[in-house]
Design a protein around this motif. Structure first.
Motif, PDB file in Angstrom:
ATOM      1  N   PRO A  11       0.168  -1.348   0.118  1.00 23.31           N
ATOM      2  CA  PRO A  11      -0.376   0.246   0.402  1.00 23.31           C
ATOM      3  C   PRO A  11       0.255   1.317   0.036  1.00 23.31           C
ATOM      4  CG  PRO A  11       0.498  -1.155   1.803  1.00 23.31           C
ATOM      5  CD  PRO A  11       0.707  -1.825   1.214  1.00 23.31           C
ATOM      6  N   TRP A  12       1.772   1.193  -0.444  1.00 27.02           N
ATOM      7  CA  TRP A  12       2.861   2.153  -0.248  1.00 27.02           C
ATOM      8  C   TRP A  12       3.658   2.045  -2.002  1.00 27.02           C
ATOM      9  CZ3 TRP A  12       3.361  -0.421   3.638  1.00 27.02           C
ATOM     10  CH2 TRP A  12       4.664  -1.798   3.497  1.00 27.02           C
ATOM     11  N   THR A  13       3.890   3.054  -2.092  1.00 25.68           N
ATOM     12  CA  THR A  13       4.408   3.225  -3.326  1.00 25.68           C
ATOM     13  C   THR A  13       6.323   3.366  -2.702  1.00 25.68           C
ATOM     14  OG1 THR A  13       4.148   5.956  -3.881  1.00 25.68           O
ATOM     15  CG2 THR A  13       2.813   4.151  -4.809  1.00 25.68           C
ATOM     16  N   TYR A  21       6.580  -4.315  -4.199  1.00 27.96           N
ATOM     17  CA  TYR A  21       5.769  -5.524  -3.918  1.00 27.96           C
ATOM     18  C   TYR A  21       7.118  -6.006  -2.961  1.00 27.96           C
ATOM     19  CZ  TYR A  21       3.709  -4.741  -8.713  1.00 27.96           C
ATOM     20  OH  TYR A  21       2.186  -3.767  -9.486  1.00 27.96           O
ATOM     21  N   LEU A  22       5.802  -7.438  -2.222  1.00 22.30           N
ATOM     22  CA  LEU A  22       6.688  -8.189  -1.728  1.00 22.30           C
ATOM     23  C   LEU A  22       6.231  -9.617  -1.958  1.00 22.30           C
ATOM     24  CD1 LEU A  22       7.378  -8.697   1.591  1.00 22.30           C
ATOM     25  CD2 LEU A  22       5.148  -8.889   1.928  1.00 22.30           C
ATOM     26  N   SER A  23       7.943 -10.449  -1.707  1.00 23.42           N
ATOM     27  CA  SER A  23       7.770 -11.845  -2.528  1.00 23.42           C
ATOM     28  C   SER A  23       7.897 -12.831  -0.821  1.00 23.42           C
ATOM     29  CB  SER A  23       8.777 -12.150  -3.198  1.00 23.42           C
ATOM     30  OG  SER A  23       9.017 -13.244  -3.436  1.00 23.42           O
ATOM     31  N   THR A  24       6.871 -13.042  -0.468  1.00 28.92           N
ATOM     32  CA  THR A  24       6.950 -13.989   1.226  1.00 28.92           C
ATOM     33  C   THR A  24       5.958 -14.809   0.717  1.00 28.92           C
ATOM     34  OG1 THR A  24       7.322 -13.921   2.890  1.00 28.92           O
ATOM     35  CG2 THR A  24       5.928 -12.199   2.219  1.00 28.92           C
ATOM     36  N   ALA A  77      -7.687   8.889  -1.388  1.00 24.34           N
ATOM     37  CA  ALA A  77      -8.100   8.369  -0.756  1.00 24.34           C
ATOM     38  C   ALA A  77      -8.735   7.430  -1.630  1.00 24.34           C
ATOM     39  CB  ALA A  77      -9.881   8.362  -0.095  1.00 24.34           C
ATOM     40  N   LEU A  78      -8.988   7.582  -2.701  1.00 25.12           N
ATOM     41  CA  LEU A  78      -9.440   6.616  -3.986  1.00 25.12           C
ATOM     42  C   LEU A  78      -8.139   5.710  -4.534  1.00 25.12           C
ATOM     43  CD1 LEU A  78     -12.023   5.468  -5.248  1.00 25.12           C
ATOM     44  CD2 LEU A  78     -12.216   7.373  -7.293  1.00 25.12           C
ATOM     45  N   ARG A  79      -7.109   6.537  -4.913  1.00 27.60           N
ATOM     46  CA  ARG A  79      -6.344   6.165  -5.339  1.00 27.60           C
ATOM     47  C   ARG A  79      -5.497   4.262  -4.137  1.00 27.60           C
ATOM     48  NH1 ARG A  79      -3.362  10.283  -4.974  1.00 27.60           N
ATOM     49  NH2 ARG A  79      -3.933  10.714  -7.122  1.00 27.60           N
ATOM     50  N   ASP A  80      -5.776   4.940  -2.519  1.00 30.30           N
ATOM     51  CA  ASP A  80      -5.619   4.458  -1.941  1.00 30.30           C
ATOM     52  C   ASP A  80      -6.046   2.760  -1.655  1.00 30.30           C
ATOM     53  OD1 ASP A  80      -3.093   5.823  -0.825  1.00 30.30           O
ATOM     54  OD2 ASP A  80      -4.278   6.336   0.170  1.00 30.30           O
ATOM     55  N   ILE A  81      -7.663   3.286  -1.625  1.00 29.70           N
ATOM     56  CA  ILE A  81      -8.798   1.346  -2.334  1.00 29.70           C
ATOM     57  C   ILE A  81      -8.628   1.424  -3.280  1.00 29.70           C
ATOM     58  CG2 ILE A  81     -11.067   1.571  -1.938  1.00 29.70           C
ATOM     59  CD1 ILE A  81      -9.717   2.767   0.729  1.00 29.70           C
ATOM     60  N   LEU A  82      -8.363   2.263  -4.460  1.00 31.55           N
ATOM     61  CA  LEU A  82      -7.742   1.020  -5.458  1.00 31.55           C
ATOM     62  C   LEU A  82      -6.986   0.192  -5.415  1.00 31.55           C
ATOM     63  CD1 LEU A  82      -9.070   0.517  -8.432  1.00 31.55           C
ATOM     64  CD2 LEU A  82      -7.157   2.506  -9.190  1.00 31.55           C
ATOM     65  N   ARG A  83      -5.882   0.890  -4.504  1.00 30.13           N
ATOM     66  CA  ARG A  83      -4.681  -0.512  -4.718  1.00 30.13           C
ATOM     67  C   ARG A  83      -4.854  -1.609  -3.990  1.00 30.13           C
ATOM     68  NH1 ARG A  83       1.069   0.523  -5.213  1.00 30.13           N
ATOM     69  NH2 ARG A  83       0.737   2.700  -6.138  1.00 30.13           N
ATOM     70  N   VAL A  84      -5.445  -0.979  -2.831  1.00 29.51           N
ATOM     71  CA  VAL A  84      -5.851  -1.946  -1.715  1.00 29.51           C
ATOM     72  C   VAL A  84      -7.080  -2.911  -2.627  1.00 29.51           C
ATOM     73  CG1 VAL A  84      -6.853  -2.847   0.334  1.00 29.51           C
ATOM     74  CG2 VAL A  84      -5.417  -0.604   0.275  1.00 29.51           C
ATOM     75  N   THR A  86      -6.785  -3.761  -6.040  1.00 25.94           N
ATOM     76  CA  THR A  86      -6.116  -4.626  -6.660  1.00 25.94           C
ATOM     77  C   THR A  86      -4.765  -5.337  -5.959  1.00 25.94           C
ATOM     78  OG1 THR A  86      -5.893  -2.559  -7.869  1.00 25.94           O
ATOM     79  CG2 THR A  86      -4.133  -4.334  -8.620  1.00 25.94           C
ATOM     80  N   SER A  87      -4.874  -5.616  -4.337  1.00 29.85           N
ATOM     81  CA  SER A  87      -3.944  -6.347  -3.925  1.00 29.85           C
ATOM     82  C   SER A  87      -4.248  -7.095  -2.943  1.00 29.85           C
ATOM     83  CB  SER A  87      -2.835  -5.034  -2.932  1.00 29.85           C
ATOM     84  OG  SER A  87      -2.571  -6.150  -1.494  1.00 29.85           O
ATOM     85  N   ARG A  88      -5.414  -7.057  -2.924  1.00 29.74           N
ATOM     86  CA  ARG A  88      -6.342  -7.947  -2.451  1.00 29.74           C
ATOM     87  C   ARG A  88      -7.009  -9.199  -2.814  1.00 29.74           C
ATOM     88  NH1 ARG A  88      -9.345  -5.436   3.535  1.00 29.74           N
ATOM     89  NH2 ARG A  88      -7.117  -4.818   4.210  1.00 29.74           N
ATOM     90  N   GLY A  89      -7.516  -8.605  -4.297  1.00 34.77           N
ATOM     91  CA  GLY A  89      -7.671  -9.047  -5.184  1.00 34.77           C
ATOM     92  C   GLY A  89      -6.726 -10.551  -5.393  1.00 34.77           C
ATOM     93  N   HIS A  90      -5.514  -9.457  -6.055  1.00 31.59           N
ATOM     94  CA  HIS A  90      -4.157 -10.927  -6.409  1.00 31.59           C
ATOM     95  C   HIS A  90      -4.009 -11.481  -5.232  1.00 31.59           C
ATOM     96  CE1 HIS A  90      -3.038  -8.397 -10.049  1.00 31.59           C
ATOM     97  NE2 HIS A  90      -3.012  -7.722  -9.305  1.00 31.59           N
ATOM     98  N   LEU A  91      -3.979 -11.436  -4.173  1.00 33.16           N
ATOM     99  CA  LEU A  91      -3.854 -12.949  -2.834  1.00 33.16           C
ATOM    100  C   LEU A  91      -4.952 -13.195  -3.007  1.00 33.16           C
ATOM    101  CD1 LEU A  91      -3.125  -9.782  -0.037  1.00 33.16           C
ATOM    102  CD2 LEU A  91      -1.235 -10.851  -1.672  1.00 33.16           C
ATOM    103  N   LEU A  92      -6.205 -12.589  -3.562  1.00 32.16           N
ATOM    104  CA  LEU A  92      -7.648 -13.829  -3.146  1.00 32.16           C
ATOM    105  C   LEU A  92      -7.399 -14.869  -5.058  1.00 32.16           C
ATOM    106  CD1 LEU A  92     -10.652 -12.064  -2.962  1.00 32.16           C
ATOM    107  CD2 LEU A  92      -9.739 -13.438  -1.463  1.00 32.16           C
ATOM    108  N   ALA A  93      -6.562 -14.440  -5.505  1.00 31.40           N
ATOM    109  CA  ALA A  93      -6.099 -14.914  -6.779  1.00 31.40           C
ATOM    110  C   ALA A  93      -5.728 -15.731  -6.654  1.00 31.40           C
ATOM    111  CB  ALA A  93      -6.267 -15.029  -7.783  1.00 31.40           C
TER     112      ALA A  93
END
Length: 102
Positions: A11-13, A21-24, A77-84, A86-93
């Motif tokens: 959630p940061w750039t 990105y985190l690889s773990t 806030a919208l930029r942050d929420i979109l990132r969250v 996107t991140s959570r969608g990738h984690l679910l997939a």
């Protein structure tokens, strides 16, 4: 090692506004927990801004500068929420790919 499609968008750039990105494989590790906490703060901030926006619009006497400030905050806030999201969608997939099919 985490597969490239399983990297977690943080959630940061980084420098120059590039995504981090985190690889773990450890979802309970320090950086994962930090990212979870920051995402929770970002979601809370968005909820507060939504309430503030409703109140400001209901007041009908907001100045141009107040509205401009509010729109600027909402954009962040919208930029942050979109990132969250996107991140959570990738984690679910990624987690669905790891689960065995029955």
């Amino acid at each position: 090692m985490t597969a490239p499609n399983e990297l977690r968008l943080l959630p940061w750039t980084g420098p120059d506004g590039k995504p981090c990105y985190l690889s773990t494989d450890d979802r309970g590790g320090y950086v994962s927990r930090l990212a979870d906490n920051i995402e929770a703060v970002q979601l809370g901030t968005a909820a507060e801004l939504l309430k503030e926006t409703s109140e400001t619009l209901d007041a009908q006497d907001a100045t141009f500068d107040e509205m401009r400030c509010l729109v600027t905050e909402l954009t962040g806030a919208l930029r942050d929420i979109l990132r969250v999201a996107t991140s959570r969608g990738h984690l679910l997939a990624a987690s669905e790919l790891r689960e065995p099919a029955y």
